[in-house]
Design a protein around this motif. Sequence first.
Motif, PDB file in Angstrom:
ATOM      1  N   GLY A  40      48.792  30.217  38.620  1.00 11.58           N
ATOM      2  CA  GLY A  40      48.989  29.420  39.963  1.00 11.58           C
ATOM      3  C   GLY A  40      48.989  30.373  41.223  1.00 11.58           C
ATOM      4  O   GLY A  40      48.588  31.455  41.002  1.00 11.58           O
TER       5      GLY A  40
ATOM      6  N   HIS B 294      49.852  32.578  44.371  1.00  8.21           N
ATOM      7  CA  HIS B 294      51.016  33.849  44.504  1.00  8.21           C
ATOM      8  C   HIS B 294      50.496  34.458  45.778  1.00  8.21           C
ATOM      9  O   HIS B 294      49.296  34.595  46.162  1.00  8.21           O
ATOM     10  CB  HIS B 294      50.899  34.548  43.206  1.00  8.21           C
ATOM     11  CG  HIS B 294      49.763  35.059  42.827  1.00  8.21           C
ATOM     12  ND1 HIS B 294      49.242  36.274  43.058  1.00  8.21           N
ATOM     13  CD2 HIS B 294      48.804  34.480  41.912  1.00  8.21           C
ATOM     14  CE1 HIS B 294      48.185  36.543  42.886  1.00  8.21           C
ATOM     15  NE2 HIS B 294      47.651  35.309  42.012  1.00  8.21           N
TER      16      HIS B 294
ATOM     17  N   CYS C 299      46.815  33.958  47.068  1.00 10.92           N
ATOM     18  CA  CYS C 299      45.948  33.481  45.914  1.00 10.92           C
ATOM     19  C   CYS C 299      46.114  32.258  45.755  1.00 10.92           C
ATOM     20  O   CYS C 299      47.232  31.784  45.429  1.00 10.92           O
ATOM     21  CB  CYS C 299      45.998  34.640  44.796  1.00 10.92           C
ATOM     22  SG  CYS C 299      45.212  33.843  43.501  1.00 10.92           S
TER      23      CYS C 299
ATOM     24  N   HIS D 109      44.292  30.479  43.256  1.00 10.48           N
ATOM     25  CA  HIS D 109      43.698  30.058  42.161  1.00 10.48           C
ATOM     26  C   HIS D 109      44.636  29.173  41.375  1.00 10.48           C
ATOM     27  O   HIS D 109      45.711  29.452  41.204  1.00 10.48           O
ATOM     28  CB  HIS D 109      43.571  31.630  41.066  1.00 10.48           C
ATOM     29  CG  HIS D 109      42.313  32.155  41.375  1.00 10.48           C
ATOM     30  ND1 HIS D 109      41.119  31.582  41.426  1.00 10.48           N
ATOM     31  CD2 HIS D 109      42.036  33.401  41.667  1.00 10.48           C
ATOM     32  CE1 HIS D 109      39.995  32.169  41.721  1.00 10.48           C
ATOM     33  NE2 HIS D 109      40.463  33.460  41.834  1.00 10.48           N
TER      34      HIS D 109
ATOM     35  N   HIS E 227      44.695  32.597  35.456  1.00  8.34           N
ATOM     36  CA  HIS E 227      43.730  33.276  35.739  1.00  8.34           C
ATOM     37  C   HIS E 227      43.944  34.800  35.876  1.00  8.34           C
ATOM     38  O   HIS E 227      45.064  35.045  35.532  1.00  8.34           O
ATOM     39  CB  HIS E 227      43.354  32.809  37.116  1.00  8.34           C
ATOM     40  CG  HIS E 227      44.383  33.066  38.172  1.00  8.34           C
ATOM     41  ND1 HIS E 227      45.287  32.236  38.693  1.00  8.34           N
ATOM     42  CD2 HIS E 227      44.499  34.149  39.170  1.00  8.34           C
ATOM     43  CE1 HIS E 227      46.236  32.781  39.577  1.00  8.34           C
ATOM     44  NE2 HIS E 227      45.747  33.708  39.945  1.00  8.34           N
TER      45      HIS E 227
ATOM     46  N   HIS F  86      43.790  39.027  37.484  1.00 12.37           N
ATOM     47  CA  HIS F  86      43.462  39.795  38.481  1.00 12.37           C
ATOM     48  C   HIS F  86      43.566  41.179  38.065  1.00 12.37           C
ATOM     49  O   HIS F  86      43.971  41.380  36.655  1.00 12.37           O
ATOM     50  CB  HIS F  86      44.519  39.780  39.478  1.00 12.37           C
ATOM     51  CG  HIS F  86      44.481  38.457  40.253  1.00 12.37           C
ATOM     52  ND1 HIS F  86      43.323  38.356  41.063  1.00 12.37           N
ATOM     53  CD2 HIS F  86      45.507  37.537  40.567  1.00 12.37           C
ATOM     54  CE1 HIS F  86      43.607  36.936  41.792  1.00 12.37           C
ATOM     55  NE2 HIS F  86      44.687  36.669  41.429  1.00 12.37           N
TER      56      HIS F  86
END
Length: 238
Positions: free
Chosen positions: A89, A91, A111, A113, A117, A119
Motif C-alpha cells: 500500500g 507510504h 508512493c 502503489h 509491491h 522497491h
Amino acid sequence: MSHRNLAALATALLLVAASAAEAKQWRYAGMHPRTGQPRDGLCHLEAPHVHSAAPLYADTLYRTRDNVYVFIGDPTPFGYEGPRHSYYGHHPVVLNVLVDIDVDVDVVEYCYHDGPHYHSYAPPPGQEFVDKEDVHFYAGEYPEEYRRENPKLVRVNTVYGGWNVPRPVVTFAPPPQYHGPIIQVNVDVDVRVGGRPPPPSREVIIIRDDDDDDDHHHGHDHDHGKHKKHKHKHKGWD
Ligand SMILES: [Zn+2]
Ligand SMILES: [Zn+2]
C-alpha cells in the motif's frame, strides 16, 4: 508572401525547433527506467546526470526536486535484479534519502502503489513503519498533501496495470497500524481510479478484516430477464 519566402520561413522554424530539441536535457538522480518501456530496462547511474529523453510517465513514476527527476516506483517491470524490499500500500518516500540532494528538511513524497509491491529502497528513517512477515506497512498518518495528490498520483496503478508485474505474495490482512487503502491487486472486482474507469486488465478486490465487504454476491435474480416462451405452431404448407 511568396512560396519561396514561405519555404525559407518554414526551414528556419524547423532549424529553431531542432536546436531547441537538441538543447533540451532532463536531469535525473538515482536509478530510473531508461525509457519507461519495460523492455528498455533501467539506467543505474546514481549520481545526478542528464539525458536528452524526457521521463515517460513522469507525473506518476517520478517526483521532482529542483528540476531533478527521481524515480520512486517499483523497478520490477524494468528487469530490476538488485536487492528489493516488499511493501504494501501507500507510504512515504524521502527523496533526500534516495538520492544525494542537499536539503535542510526531509523532502517527503508518497508512493501510491496499491497492494503488494517492491522497491529497491528500504523504508526511510524517521518514518513510522511496521513489518509483518517481511512486508513493510506505513504506520503513520497520511497528511493533507497525500490526500490532495491522491487522484492524480494513484494513476500509477493504471500505468503498472498494463504491465505484467510480479508482486510480493501477501496472504494476510495488514496490521491495524496501517491506515492506507487495502486493495488486493489482480484478484476479482473492479475498482475505479481517480474517477476514471480502470483498464480491463486491472482487476481488484478490496479485502478488509473489519467489515463484511467480502460477501461479493452478484447472483441477482432478474425476473425481467426471462423471456416468454412462444409456442411456434408450424402450420404446414402442405
Ligand atoms: Zn539515467
Ligand atoms: Zn511503494
